[in-house]
Write an enzyme that holds these catalytic residues in place. Structure first.
Site, PDB file in Angstrom:
ATOM      1  N   ARG A 190     -39.163 -38.282  37.741  1.00 40.37           N
ATOM      2  CA  ARG A 190     -40.253 -37.949  38.651  1.00 40.37           C
ATOM      3  C   ARG A 190     -40.939 -36.629  38.288  1.00 40.37           C
ATOM      4  NH1 ARG A 190     -42.823 -38.906  43.410  1.00 40.37           N
ATOM      5  NH2 ARG A 190     -43.470 -36.919  44.265  1.00 40.37           N
ATOM      6  N   LYS A 198     -40.383 -40.299  30.875  1.00 41.22           N
ATOM      7  CA  LYS A 198     -40.465 -40.985  32.170  1.00 41.22           C
ATOM      8  C   LYS A 198     -40.693 -42.480  31.966  1.00 41.22           C
ATOM      9  CE  LYS A 198     -43.765 -41.504  35.979  1.00 41.22           C
ATOM     10  NZ  LYS A 198     -42.975 -41.236  37.194  1.00 41.22           N
ATOM     11  N   HIS A 210     -35.185 -42.121  55.086  1.00 40.56           N
ATOM     12  CA  HIS A 210     -34.961 -42.116  53.634  1.00 40.56           C
ATOM     13  C   HIS A 210     -34.218 -43.358  53.175  1.00 40.56           C
ATOM     14  CE1 HIS A 210     -35.563 -37.990  55.016  1.00 40.56           C
ATOM     15  NE2 HIS A 210     -36.291 -37.888  53.924  1.00 40.56           N
ATOM     16  N   CYS A 232     -39.108 -30.812  57.175  1.00 37.22           N
ATOM     17  CA  CYS A 232     -38.093 -31.804  56.784  1.00 37.22           C
ATOM     18  C   CYS A 232     -36.803 -31.121  56.379  1.00 37.22           C
ATOM     19  CB  CYS A 232     -38.538 -32.666  55.626  1.00 37.22           C
ATOM     20  SG  CYS A 232     -40.261 -32.775  55.331  1.00 37.22           S
TER      21      CYS A 232
HETATM   22 ZN    ZN Z   1     -40.771 -34.500  56.660  1.00 36.58          ZN
END
Ligand code: ZN
Length: 751
Positions: free
Chosen positions: A515, A19, A694, A643
């Protein structure tokens, strides 16, 4: 002789070395050669761990700079046209991260895990061209280090089934062409050794797609097995049972078949018989690759005994139920963890495999393994009786539960709420979090490390809340939030305050690319000793006359994002979590909080891979959500948030959750999604996200007005709320402020 194997190993590194190397390179602070050096070190270390433990078949080819599906797309030359002209690392990272001129390829969840892969993009004119360099290089590298390599590949069915096409064509129209490339790759690898072992992962066959794909298995695997006479092929499955595939694959020339004997293990019995009768080797995944608890070696030993009744030891190979990618690397860094002796991360699991293999061979354990075995017996016994795990009060409370739902039906509750709240039509709100600034993170970290005291910490958080409230009032939002400045993560924050939870120091698991996440460890009966959010929410409420929405994470999401104890069914664990949220809701409403949102962001993630198990999941998931809000009085409005933009299959389940208001992610799908709500006669209120959070883009007033108009074509004003898509924590204030301002303006114009 029975032998041992590992299905696959992690790659990010026990200190997340990959990472940090990648991120330094992406930031322009180092060159790619330094990433390559780190990668080489990591491969060597991971192979060495497996070798030192005594694993016979060590995974090679499972390393990746970003994702293995992406590596396959590169190896097959399946490069979307927008990346034409690029090569090497520039091509590689453009595909997964995008570049100035081209958006990144899509990423999505790997089966029912929290790992995300890069979705291959195909179309009718895709043509494959092999570049075997990654696999050849890694194989040679392993061989030079004296590693007994088993090369890991994703199989052709799984690769195609997880692909998408951008022209409506069928990905499987490429099957023959792709199989030729696999054959070429296998014959290239076969040149590297007298005998090579190649594992083809085909987890697609543990899903319901198995029934339509299995009839095509024989034709394909006959070709693959004929690609090189010195290649032994393992057909590997994991995460669930694979009866349809087993029935077909045993008729081919594969050398071995891998089954997950942890998940749905009883159903695999007939498959084991087929494997035995066809004289194949069984790769028996009996050490859980999805969980972090020590295996009960006595019990696993008995299981090995039962397997030996079904298949002789020469053909019983013992390993992990899936790749160890899904668990943290090593316990070495966990110095102060009270439950450490009950844990087994990837490195520790290697010993468990080797011990069970010795049992299968009737061999004495070496001194080191005997010691582990003895400690294991003690750990297992302690875990069963430990007061850390068992809390009689919690168990009693769950046993005596009699009320699982709210007293008043929605149709009556909503009237009470409307009258009391007196909100305008199309009420506006947000999903909870406001930007997590660098300063905010610094404050939380400093407090955690003891660099600032509680008073200083609280005053900083309060300042942030004050600013959030003032901003929301200034633009005229109707229902406010406190902004969640005190929360690092929507699950960790709650886990940290619950009894029955522990936190590792270094238990990182790759989620995607560079990540990683560090899931909390739910090890015992769970309860909530003290209120978790009441002080912050009541403080925020004291700063405004408008309604302040309380913000909680729901029981299903808390469970799905944790490593969960394996000594109790998930359907019971989630009830305990539900009661913790129940207590919190009770306290919030007593403190005068009128609206409470219970987020279920990970509700859909827990869905089982086989349809036959979906009913059970849905019923316990819905029931635990309902249980968690069952104390809410008629006048307390319960919101939930999810979501997703895909509700087709689960709309009835969502309705059954009986939340007064649900906010969902719709900004990118216009009003299409909402039509599903309408078509089932959904009665409760809905807040379809009107802009996409986003992206850093600020939506214009007219654009949001258009969106609202489209929503009003589907559902009446009385049923709609207006809000962004999701929480705003990943955005910057300079994006959030104008976006929300425009949202409110658009609503006022639409009222
Ligand atoms: Zn959400």
């Amino acid at each position: 002789m029975s032998k041992s194997y590992v299905t696959g190993f992690g790659r990010i590194g026990e200190q997340r070395e990959l990472k940090f190397a990648l991120e330094a390179y992406w930031a322009g602070k180092s060159d790619f050669a330094s990433v390559e050096n780190v990668a080489k070190e990591l491969r060597k270390r991971h192979w060495q761990y497996q070798k030192d433990a005594g694993i016979d078949f060590i995974s090679v080819g499972d390393f990746s700079y970003y994702d293995i599906m992406l590596d396959h797309s590169i190896a097959f030359g399946a490069i979307p046209a927008r990346f034409a002209g690029l090569s090497g690392e520039e091509l590689y990272f453009s595909m997964c991260r995008g570049n100035k001129g081209a958006v990144a390829m899509e990423m999505t969840k790997w089966f029912n895990t929290n790992y995300h892969y890069i979705v291959p993009e195909l179309n009718a004119s895709t043509s494959f061209k092999l570049d075997a360099s990654k696999y050849i290089n890694e194989y040679k590298e392993a061989k030079a280090l004296g590693i007994n390599a088993k090369l890991n590949l994703i199989g052709p069915f799984t690769y195609l089934a997880l692909s998408k096409t951008n022209d409506g064509s069928d990905a499987f129209s490429h099957l023959d062409a792709l199989v030729s490339v696999y054959c070429e790759l296998i014959s290239e690898i076969a040149k590297l050794d007298d005998e090579v072992v190649i594992q083809l992962d085909e987890p697609i066959f543990v899903t319901d797609r198995a029934s339509d794909l299995a009839p095509r298995l024989k034709g394909v695997y006959d070709k693959i097995c004929a690609a090189a006479s010195n290649a032994k092929i393992i057909f590997m499955t994991y995460f669930e049972k694979a009866p349809e595939a087993t029935e077909q694959i045993v008729k081919t020339g594969v050398w071995a078949v891998g089954l997950d004997l942890v998940h749905n293990s009883e159903c695999q019995r007939p498959s084991i018989k087929l494997i035995k009768d066809a004289n194949k080797v069984l790769f028996a995944g009996i050490i859980n690759g999805r969980n972090i608890w020590v295996a009960d070696l006595e019990e696993r030993k008995a299981k090995v005994g039962r397997l030996l009744d079904q298949i002789e030891s020469d053909r019983l190979y013992i390993g992990t139920s899936c790749s160890l990618l899904h668990v943290p690397f090593t316990l070495k860094y966990e110095e102060n963890l009270a439950i450490k002796e009950w844990l087994s991360f990837a490195v520790e699991k290697l010993d468990e495999i080797v011990i069970l293999t010795a049992f299968a061979n009737g061999k004495e354990l070496c001194a080191r393994c005997s010691e582990i075995y003895e400690k294991n017996k003690i750990a297992i016994a302690n875990r069963k009786t430990s007061s850390l795990v068992n809390d009689a009060a919690v168990q009693e409370r769950v046993k005596n539960l009699s009320k699982f739902e709210r007293e008043t039906p929605f149709s009556e509750r909503i009237k009470v709420q409307h009258k009391l709240f007196n909100l305008p039509s199309l009420p506006t709100t947000t999903i909870g979090s406001f930007p997590q600034t660098a300063e905010l993170r610094a404050v939380r970290n400093a407090f955690k490390k003891g660099e600032i005291d509680k008073a200083k910490y609280e005053s900083e958080i309060k300042k942030y809340i004050d600013d959030c409230v003032a901003f929301q009032e200034s633009i005229g939002l109707d229902v406010l939030v406190h902004g969640e400045p005190e929360r690092n993560d929507m699950v960790e924050y709650f886990g940290e305050q619950l009894k029955g939870y522990a936190f590792s120091k270094n238990g990182w698991v790759q989620s995607y690319g560079s990540r990683c996440v560090k899931p909390p460890l739910l090890f015992g009966d769970v309860s909530r000793p003290n209120p978790m959010t009441v002080d912050w929410i009541t403080y925020a409420q004291s700063k405004t006359k408008k309604i302040m929405k309380g913000m909680l994470t729901g029981p299903v999401t808390i469970m799905n994002w944790s490593f969960v104890r394996d000594d109790m069914p998930r359907s019971e664990v989630v009830k305990q979590l539900a009661l913790c949220i129940y207590d919190e809701i009770n306290d919030l409403q007593k403190a005068g909080i009128k609206i409470i949102q219970v987020d279920e962001a990970a509700f859909k993630e827990g869905y089982p891979l086989r349809k036959e198990n979906i009913g059970d999941y849905e019923s316990f998931a819905v029931n635990s959500f309902k249980l968690s809000v069952s104390c809410a009085e008629a006048k307390t409005q319960i919101h939930t948030h999810m979501c997703y933009s895909e509700f087709n299959d689960i709309i009835k389940t969502i309705e059954a959750m009986d939340a007064d208001v649900i906010s969902i992610e719709t900004a990118r799908s216009g009003n299409e999604l909402l039509k599903i709500f309408k078509s089932v006669g959904y009665k409760q209120e809905v807040g379809p996200g009107v802009y996409d959070i986003h992206s850093p883009r600020v939506p214009s007033v007219s654009e949001i007005e258009e969106q609202i108009k489209a929503l009003l074509e589907v559902l009446p004003k009385e049923q709609l709320w207006i809000n962004p898509d999701c929480g705003l924590k990943t955005r910057k204030w300079e994006e959030v402020k104008p976006s929300l301002e425009n949202m409110v303006k658009a609503v006022i114009a639409s009222r």
